[in-house]
Design a protein around this motif. Structure first.
Motif, mmCIF file in Angstrom:
data_model
loop_
_atom_site.group_PDB
_atom_site.id
_atom_site.type_symbol
_atom_site.label_atom_id
_atom_site.label_comp_id
_atom_site.label_asym_id
_atom_site.label_seq_id
_atom_site.Cartn_x
_atom_site.Cartn_y
_atom_site.Cartn_z
ATOM 1 N N GLN A 3 -18.483 -9.803 -3.551
ATOM 2 C CA GLN A 3 -17.424 -10.668 -3.650
ATOM 3 C C GLN A 3 -16.797 -10.525 -5.074
ATOM 4 N N LYS A 4 -17.665 -10.077 -5.948
ATOM 5 C CA LYS A 4 -17.034 -10.170 -7.220
ATOM 6 C C LYS A 4 -16.223 -8.877 -7.497
ATOM 7 N N THR A 5 -16.726 -7.661 -7.022
ATOM 8 C CA THR A 5 -15.960 -6.436 -6.986
ATOM 9 C C THR A 5 -14.692 -6.628 -6.395
ATOM 10 N N ILE A 6 -14.583 -7.418 -5.333
ATOM 11 C CA ILE A 6 -13.304 -7.661 -4.652
ATOM 12 C C ILE A 6 -12.360 -8.354 -5.481
ATOM 13 N N LEU A 7 -12.888 -9.126 -6.037
ATOM 14 C CA LEU A 7 -12.059 -10.148 -7.209
ATOM 15 C C LEU A 7 -11.478 -9.234 -8.267
ATOM 16 N N SER A 8 -12.332 -8.271 -8.784
ATOM 17 C CA SER A 8 -11.899 -7.576 -9.866
ATOM 18 C C SER A 8 -10.749 -6.477 -9.380
ATOM 19 N N GLU A 9 -10.738 -6.372 -8.153
ATOM 20 C CA GLU A 9 -9.784 -5.285 -7.630
ATOM 21 C C GLU A 9 -8.489 -6.228 -7.202
ATOM 22 N N MET A 10 -8.426 -7.397 -7.518
ATOM 23 C CA MET A 10 -7.130 -8.278 -7.195
ATOM 24 C C MET A 10 -6.137 -7.656 -7.993
ATOM 25 N N PRO A 11 -4.980 -7.913 -7.826
ATOM 26 C CA PRO A 11 -3.807 -7.440 -8.824
ATOM 27 C C PRO A 11 -4.186 -8.157 -9.969
ATOM 28 N N ASN A 12 -3.279 -7.396 -10.940
ATOM 29 C CA ASN A 12 -3.446 -8.061 -12.343
ATOM 30 C C ASN A 12 -4.962 -7.930 -13.080
ATOM 31 N N GLY A 13 -5.803 -7.941 -12.334
ATOM 32 C CA GLY A 13 -7.212 -7.939 -12.722
ATOM 33 C C GLY A 13 -8.202 -6.685 -12.490
ATOM 34 N N THR A 14 -7.751 -5.675 -13.344
ATOM 35 C CA THR A 14 -8.481 -4.538 -12.985
ATOM 36 C C THR A 14 -9.861 -4.382 -13.701
ATOM 37 N N GLY A 15 -10.008 -5.102 -14.725
ATOM 38 C CA GLY A 15 -11.393 -5.154 -15.334
ATOM 39 C C GLY A 15 -11.968 -6.406 -15.709
ATOM 40 N N ARG A 16 -13.301 -6.752 -16.097
ATOM 41 C CA ARG A 16 -13.642 -8.041 -16.386
ATOM 42 C C ARG A 16 -13.070 -8.394 -17.556
ATOM 43 N N VAL A 17 -12.709 -7.492 -18.398
ATOM 44 C CA VAL A 17 -12.272 -8.170 -19.819
ATOM 45 C C VAL A 17 -10.723 -8.753 -19.707
ATOM 46 N N GLN A 18 -10.005 -8.147 -18.759
ATOM 47 C CA GLN A 18 -8.829 -8.541 -18.690
ATOM 48 C C GLN A 18 -8.680 -10.137 -18.025
ATOM 49 N N ARG A 19 -9.817 -10.177 -17.324
ATOM 50 C CA ARG A 19 -9.899 -11.280 -16.572
ATOM 51 C C ARG A 19 -10.230 -12.810 -17.386
ATOM 52 N N GLN A 20 -10.430 -12.428 -18.443
ATOM 53 C CA GLN A 20 -10.615 -13.645 -19.265
ATOM 54 C C GLN A 20 -9.259 -14.386 -19.714
ATOM 55 N N VAL A 21 -9.709 -15.535 -19.474
ATOM 56 C CA VAL A 21 -8.395 -16.581 -20.022
ATOM 57 C C VAL A 21 -8.456 -16.923 -21.333
ATOM 58 N N VAL A 22 -7.632 -17.122 -22.162
ATOM 59 C CA VAL A 22 -7.849 -17.084 -23.682
ATOM 60 C C VAL A 22 -6.492 -18.136 -24.123
ATOM 61 N N LEU A 23 -7.136 -18.715 -25.277
ATOM 62 C CA LEU A 23 -5.933 -19.566 -25.928
ATOM 63 C C LEU A 23 -6.297 -19.289 -27.696
ATOM 64 N N PRO A 24 -5.513 -18.598 -28.162
ATOM 65 C CA PRO A 24 -5.456 -18.139 -29.516
ATOM 66 C C PRO A 24 -5.705 -19.229 -30.508
ATOM 67 N N PHE A 25 -6.445 -19.003 -31.644
ATOM 68 C CA PHE A 25 -6.711 -20.036 -32.319
ATOM 69 C C PHE A 25 -5.588 -20.699 -33.028
ATOM 70 N N LEU A 26 -4.451 -20.048 -33.391
ATOM 71 C CA LEU A 26 -3.350 -20.319 -34.173
ATOM 72 C C LEU A 26 -2.544 -21.326 -33.100
ATOM 73 N N LYS A 27 -2.574 -20.924 -31.663
ATOM 74 C CA LYS A 27 -1.790 -21.751 -30.906
ATOM 75 C C LYS A 27 -2.474 -23.179 -30.446
ATOM 76 N N SER A 28 -3.835 -22.894 -30.428
ATOM 77 C CA SER A 28 -4.358 -24.227 -30.273
ATOM 78 C C SER A 28 -4.373 -25.310 -31.543
ATOM 79 N N VAL A 29 -4.319 -24.776 -32.843
ATOM 80 C CA VAL A 29 -3.863 -25.552 -33.868
ATOM 81 C C VAL A 29 -2.662 -26.216 -33.575
ATOM 82 N N GLU A 30 -1.541 -25.321 -33.154
ATOM 83 C CA GLU A 30 -0.228 -25.629 -32.867
ATOM 84 C C GLU A 30 -0.145 -26.775 -31.786
#
Ligand SMILES: Nc1ncnc2c1ncn2[C@@H]1O[C@H](COP(=O)(O)OP(=O)(O)O)[C@@H](O)[C@H]1O
Ligand SMILES: [Mg+2]
Lengths: 232, 245
Positions: A3-30
């Motif tokens: 299942q997981k390998t299929i998900l990682s092959e989905m468009p925009n998500g070629t690797g595990r690292v890129q599939r992280q959602v992020v919120l930069p610290f400065l943005k959260s302060v803002e």
């Protein structure tokens, strides 16, 4: 696993690292800062009990600093006026500490203040269910929400405690000036005054963070489906 | 539309809500296959289970039994991070209550999912402006939600849903809080976007205005799929509704 390998092959998500959602610290302060600014009145109420409790703490400590400054001058008149105004000073004492009763009242007022913060923050979390749920629908992780609430409380704490500490110190100085005259105010050690204000501010920040901890956890655990709630 | 690929597949999904001692069967075994790029309406009376199904497809709630596949991935297998990623990149949500984040401007609302997706601030602002222009409110980018009408807020929500070029847009009663004309405008906008961008739109509704634009209508009644009609069959039953009234 497949299942997981299929998900990682989905468009925009070629690797595990890129599939992280992020919120930069400065943005959260803002975002947190903006949230306080827009809900200024709400933030004011949340912070009010903190301002009062911290200014009380600061008042007590700075008053003691002033008394100690007066004793350090070895001026018998100042010593007499301290005793007359209720300080319990023995013949050999060269300094005063806060009395047990004072400490009790300060601790109680700080406790009441934390309870007030928890209460106000819990209400804020309940009010903001839609915002939190929507953010989660947009991909926010639990820890983003936690961070936003903690940052908000930290900023509110710093501002509220800072104002409270300064107000308490100022009030104490005015009080000493009215009671004992300029000599008393002039005799205070600036270093001790700054330390007292610093301690009061620090305690206030800690209390604000302590008070938001549980409400922030509640907010972070809120489910994205909350965003869908149609009825109030 | 050469080959049929299912973007969403729902198999035997049931959902039981426990209300004290009473069990409410909101979904009683739903099977559904939705092809990529289609505009789907899930129609049914209030309380028939549309929102519950919507939450299952959107990964917002877990089925009691059965499975939901997005792009042939069983979403029950995903961990919290993967689910967040799915919500962020794969699915755009549109709500009946608009859900524009109150403390943020229109533009900030649209850029937030892009920030979550790791896009830089400048790129996100550029794309956010493009999207706001696409939905026709480019000049309102600095407005807060309370300065916008319902229709305008829903347009912001549509722009926000498109932020990370999702494969699916899920809309639960998107016209439920809009008046007739504004509702029609939003439906037309969704239809246009689905055609231009190849986005699959799945919309739960009891608004018959949706029928005209749908490629497929899934009728739900009492937690079960009543019937599934393609566009061609649809005109007939609309005719029937017309004659009944
Ligand atoms: N969180 C919930 N707890 C208990 N019952 C629920 C919950 N959500 C929905 N239901 C019940 O499930 C059924 C379907 O609801 P819903 O999916 O909201 O219908 P619709 O969106 O078609 O109006 C209703 O009977 C409703 O009362
Ligand atoms: Mg519903």
């Amino acid at each position: 696993m497949t299942q997981k390998t299929i998900l990682s092959e989905m468009p925009n998500g070629t690797g595990r690292v890129q599939r992280q959602v992020v919120l930069p610290f400065l943005k959260s302060v803002e975002i947190s800062f903006q949230s306080i600014k827009v809900r200024f009145f709400r933030s004011l109420i949340t912070t009010m009990s903190l301002v009062l409790a911290v200014s009380f703490l600061s008042f007590i400590n700075v008053s003691n600093d002033i008394a100690n400054g007066m004793l350090a001058t070895h001026d018998p008149d100042l010593r007499q006026s301290l005793i007359r105004s209720g300080y319990d000073i023995g013949a050999q004492d060269i300094s005063v500490g806060s009395s047990a009763k004072q400490r009790w009242i300060v601790i109680l007022s700080l406790l009441v203040c934390v309870v007030g913060i928890v209460n106000a923050q819990l209400m804020a979390v309940t009010e903001r269910f839609r915002e939190i749920g929507t953010m989660k629908c947009l991909g926010a992780l639990d820890r983003f929400i936690l961070r936003l609430f903690v940052l908000e409380a930290g900023m509110q704490g710093l501002a509220g405690a800072g104002i409270g500490a300064l107000a308490g110190a100022l009030f104490s100085l005015i009080n000493a000036w009215l009671h004992f005259g300029t000599a008393a105010v002039r005799s205070i050690s600036i270093a001790n005054l700054l330390i007292s204000i610093g301690i009061a501010t620090g305690v206030g920040c800690l209390l604000s963070l302590l008070g938001v901890f549980y409400p922030a956890l509640v907010a972070a655990r809120m489910q994205p489906v909350e965003a869908m709630r149609v009825e109030h | 539309m050469a080959e049929k690929t299912n973007i969403v597949r729902v198999t035997n999904v049931t959902k039981v809500f426990k209300l004290g001692k009473i069990d409410v069967d909101a979904l009683k075994g739903i099977n559904l296959e939705i092809s990529r790029g289609n505009y789907i309406s899930i129609m049914g009376p209030s309380g028939s289970g549309k929102s519950t199904l919507f939450n299952m497809i959107g990964g917002l709630d877990k089925p009691t039994s059965g499975k939901v596949y997005i792009d042939e991935v069983d979403i029950a297998q995903l961990d919290a991070y993967e689910l967040a990623w799915l919500r962020c990149r794969k699915i755009g949500y549109i709500f009946q209550t608009f859900n524009i984040i109150q403390v943020m401007t229109a533009l900030e609302n649209v850029t937030l999912p892009m920030i979550f997706a790791g896009m830089g601030n400048d790129a996100a602002v550029d794309k956010g402006m493009q999207l706001l222009e696409l939905v026709g409110i480019g000049d309102r980018y600095s407005h807060k939600p309370f300065e916008l009408s319902g229709g305008q807020q829903q347009r912001v929500a549509i722009a926000r849903a498109l932020a990370n070029d999702p494969a699916i847009i899920l809309a639960d009663e998107p016209t439920g809080n809009l008046d007739l004309t504004t509702g029609e405008e939003c439906i037309a906008l969704l239809k246009r976007l689905s055609q231009e961008r190849g986005v699959t739109v799945i919309s739960a509704t009891h608004d018959f205005k949706m029928l005209n634009v749908s490629d497929q209508v899934v009728w739900i009644r009492d937690g079960r799929v009543d019937k599934i009609e393609d566009r061609e069959e649809l005109s007939i039953s609309i005719g029937q509704i017309g004659t009944k009234e």
